[in-house]
Design a protein around this motif. Structure first.
Motif: not given
Length: 65
Positions: A56-65
């Motif tokens: 199981l892979d749990v991925v959180a969004p990443v903000a920035g730029g």
């Protein structure tokens, strides 16, 4: 049963679902989930049964730029 969540081993009951695994992992929304490389929609988390050896892979969004 033994599964891996984000490459860490977890031991869960034989009847565990994706929802159970997320609770054991301590996942905090928002996140996306993939089971053995396949996206699992949020509406399917409670009904998607797990099996020994699942990844199981749990991925959180990443903000920035």
């Amino acid at each position: 049963m033994n599964i891996h969540i984000n490459q860490r081993p977890f031991d869960l009951p034989d009847s565990a679902t994706v929802t159970d695994a997320l609770a054991a992992f301590g996942a905090k929304p928002p996140f996306a989930v993939a089971l053995n490389g396949q996206f699992v929609a949020r509406a399917e988390h409670a009904s998607k049964a797990l099996a020994t050896g699942d990844k199981l892979d749990v991925v959180a969004p990443v903000a920035g730029g």
